[in-house]
Design a protein around this motif. Structure first.
Motif: not given
Length: 120
Positions: A32-54
């Motif tokens: 349904n959806v694919m996303q990229w997250y990132r996690q910097a040193p000492g920080k929480q994982r955060e959403l970067v970008a998202s794309v749906t099947s459409g």
């Protein structure tokens, strides 16, 4: 089950570009959806970008105009331009998949992560 294989990370100078790829494989009906997250040193994982099947895309404000997410079937890409040191981190691919056509139940999957380092 779904396996996510990420590639494309590395070391780049500020202002440079990288392209990340995330290929989904395994037994599933659809993603349904694919996303990229990132996690910097000492920080929480955060959403970067998202794309749906459409093909609907979303990017957080900090990367708008610099990062572009796209998708080709079950492979997602993150084109990263004008990279900054603050973009450094481990980038993770995420996918929400329907394993069977007979159910709308969605399962979450994560890739192993790929390191992106922006430094001179």
């Amino acid at each position: 089950q779904v396996q996510l294989a990420e590639s494309g990370g590395g070391l780049v100078q500020p202002g440079g570009s990288l392209r990340l790829s995330c290929a989904a494989s395994g037994r599933f009906f659809s993603i349904n959806v694919m996303q990229w997250y990132r996690q910097a040193p000492g920080k929480q994982r955060e959403l970067v970008a998202s794309v749906t099947s459409g093909g609907t895309t979303f990017a957080v404000d900090s990367v708008k105009g610099r990062f572009l997410i796209s998708r080709d079937s079950n492979t997602a890409y993150l084109q990263m331009n004008s990279l900054k040191p603050e973009d450094t981190g481990v980038y993770y691919c995420f996918a929400a998949a329907r394993l069977q056509e007979s159910t709308f139940l969605v399962h979450d999957y994560w890739g192993q992560g790929t390191q992106v380092t922006v430094s001179s």
